[in-house]
Write a protein that holds these residues in place. Structure first.
Motif, PDB file in Angstrom:
ATOM      1  N   ARG A 156       0.710  -1.002   0.114  1.00  0.00           N
ATOM      2  CA  ARG A 156      -0.598  -0.109   0.283  1.00  0.00           C
ATOM      3  C   ARG A 156       0.601   1.332   0.160  1.00  0.00           C
ATOM      4  O   ARG A 156       0.274   2.391  -0.617  1.00  0.00           O
ATOM      5  N   GLY A 159       2.015   2.780  -3.190  1.00  0.00           N
ATOM      6  CA  GLY A 159       0.608   2.833  -3.891  1.00  0.00           C
ATOM      7  C   GLY A 159       0.713   2.943  -5.993  1.00  0.00           C
ATOM      8  O   GLY A 159       0.486   3.481  -6.982  1.00  0.00           O
ATOM      9  N   ASP A 162      -5.438   0.304  -8.841  1.00  0.00           N
ATOM     10  CA  ASP A 162      -5.885  -1.126  -8.480  1.00  0.00           C
ATOM     11  C   ASP A 162      -6.189  -1.614  -8.636  1.00  0.00           C
ATOM     12  O   ASP A 162      -6.637  -2.720  -8.349  1.00  0.00           O
ATOM     13  N   SER A 212      -5.020  -2.509  -3.183  1.00  0.00           N
ATOM     14  CA  SER A 212      -4.779  -0.835  -3.393  1.00  0.00           C
ATOM     15  C   SER A 212      -7.092  -0.826  -3.235  1.00  0.00           C
ATOM     16  O   SER A 212      -7.304   0.209  -2.326  1.00  0.00           O
ATOM     17  N   LYS A 216      -8.017  -1.550   3.649  1.00  0.00           N
ATOM     18  CA  LYS A 216      -6.956  -2.434   4.436  1.00  0.00           C
ATOM     19  C   LYS A 216      -8.019  -2.816   6.035  1.00  0.00           C
ATOM     20  O   LYS A 216      -7.928  -3.897   6.552  1.00  0.00           O
TER      21      LYS A 216
END
Length: 415
Positions: A156, A159, A162, A212, A216
């Motif tokens: 994470r 970055g 997604d 991502s 979380k």
């Protein structure tokens, strides 16, 4: 002012000349463009080849082989590059090593098949290595759950977009108490534990993949510990093998047959059987997705090892010692001994270095020959120099098995 107009036929000739010059210019331009495109494609192919070699070479060159532990694996990317990876290594406890004998096992599947997936695969692998360099202390408990949490945090922090997903298995095999503790994320299908008597049990998987795109707060990692008894084997695979479409639906429906019908209870045999069966039902070793599977067995056997260096005399001496050792087993066929001598001589001529392992199980005998040369096609060597079907009829199985193909196995039953 006098204007001179050329005759009509000269105008036509001029127009035709301009036309042909234009055609020649266009043809030259098109040819140049084709050459430039071909050059760009070749450069791209060369880059893919180099990237594939880098990814392939990052896979482990060898896997543990002990009297009570044996490991084998198969890896085949679907395209030029893949996002799958596996490894098994002994955990270093430094000055506390005398009290520990633990092996760390991991396998993961990164979505996609391009350079980006391969690079992300290298990142995950480096993150695991960094954990043991920076986070692990000598004599400290190795927690698969904590390692997964570390990987998720580091992922994470980078970055990544997604649309990438990472499915991971991490586990620790403790050979002092023969327990396997593991944690997984993102795998849809179960793993398996099978026993020599044919019993097959599912090992739970589950959880969301590392990504991502997954908040979380939704990540709930669990840790499972199972007993790993003698004459048991564990089988782990990424989704590419199981989701491959075959006539009966998915290969997952056929896999259980291969897991429960082993002629020799050894990881290399299981890997070879699945590879051979997959080819028979699909017509190719390539799948629609990357294919990676890893199998680990706790054996009850006697193992001996020899290394033959560059001298021919060393080869001859070791051959005599090994052949004499093989002769002590009254049920080993003479063909196995002669095949070993022939192959070791043949392969030594090409590698000038051999590692030989023998493993005596209650039911079978195994010989493996490993070389350092990666460019030699060992499958071609045995196909061109051995009558494999004739050996098979005499109860001897011969095949290469590892990522470079530079390891041969010979098996026979001990009746």
């Amino acid at each position: 002012m006098l204007l001179i107009v050329p005759p009509l036929h000269l105008n036509l000739i001029l127009l035709e000349l301009i036309y042909y010059l234009t055609l020649i210019s266009f043809s030259n331009y098109r040819q140049k463009t084709k050459e430039e495109i071909a050059k760009m494609k070749q450069e791209q192919q060369d880059n893919f080849t180099k990237a594939r070699q880098i990814h392939q070479n990052s896979l482990p060159d060898s896997l543990p082989e002990k009297a009570d532990l044996s490991v084998a694996a198969f890896y085949q990317p679907a395209a030029e590059l893949g996002g799958d990876y596996y490894n098994v290594f002994k955990v270093n406890h430094g000055s506390m090593n005398v009290f520990f004998e633990q092996y760390f096992i991991y396998m993961f599947d990164v979505s996609g098949h391009g350079i980006d997936s391969a690079m992300l695969s290298i990142f995950i692998n480096n993150t695991i290595e960094d954990y043991f360099k920076l986070q692990h202390n000598e004599g400290e408990e190795v927690s698969p759950k904590r390692i997964l949490e570390y990987i998720d945090t580091q992922y994470r922090a980078e970055g990544y977009p997604d649309d990438y997903l990472v499915c991971l298995l991490v586990g620790v095999l403790d050979l002092n108490n023969y327990e396997f503790t593991y944690s997984s994320s993102g795998f849809q299908f179960p793993f398996y534990k099978l026993s020599k008597d044919g019993n097959l049990n599912e090992l739970d998987t589950g959880g969301l993949p590392i990504s991502s795109s997954v908040d979380k707060s939704f990540i709930e990692l669990e840790e499972t510990t199972i007993e790993f008894k003698k004459n048991e084997m564990m089988f782990f695979t990424t989704d590419g093998l199981l989701e491959q479409t075959v006539e009966a639906g998915m290969y997952n429906n056929k896999l259980k047959d291969e897991l429960t019908t082993l002629d020799y209870f050894h990881p290399a045999v299981l890997v070879e059987n699945i590879r051979h069966d997959f080819f028979n039902v699909t017509g190719s070793e390539y799948g629609d997705d990357d294919i990676t599977y890893l199998t680990i067995a706790r054996l009850n056997s006697e193992l001996k090892e020899w290394t033959i260096e560059e001298k021919k005399d060393d080869l001859n001496k070791k051959q005599q010692v090994i052949s004499s050792y093989l002769s002590d087993f009254s049920t080993i066929p003479e063909e196995l001994i002669s095949t070993f001598e022939y192959l070791s001589d043949l392969i030594w001529q090409k590698t000038h270095h051999l590692s030989i392992t023998t493993l005596a199980d209650r039911d079978y005998f195994m010989i493996s020959l490993s070389g350092v040369q990666k460019e030699i096609n060992w499958q071609k060597i045995i196909t061109e120099n051995l009558n494999l079907s004739q050996l098979q009829n005499k109860g001897i199985k011969v095949f290469p098995c590892n990522k470079h193909g530079n390891k041969l196995y010979l098996f026979t039953h001990l009746n």
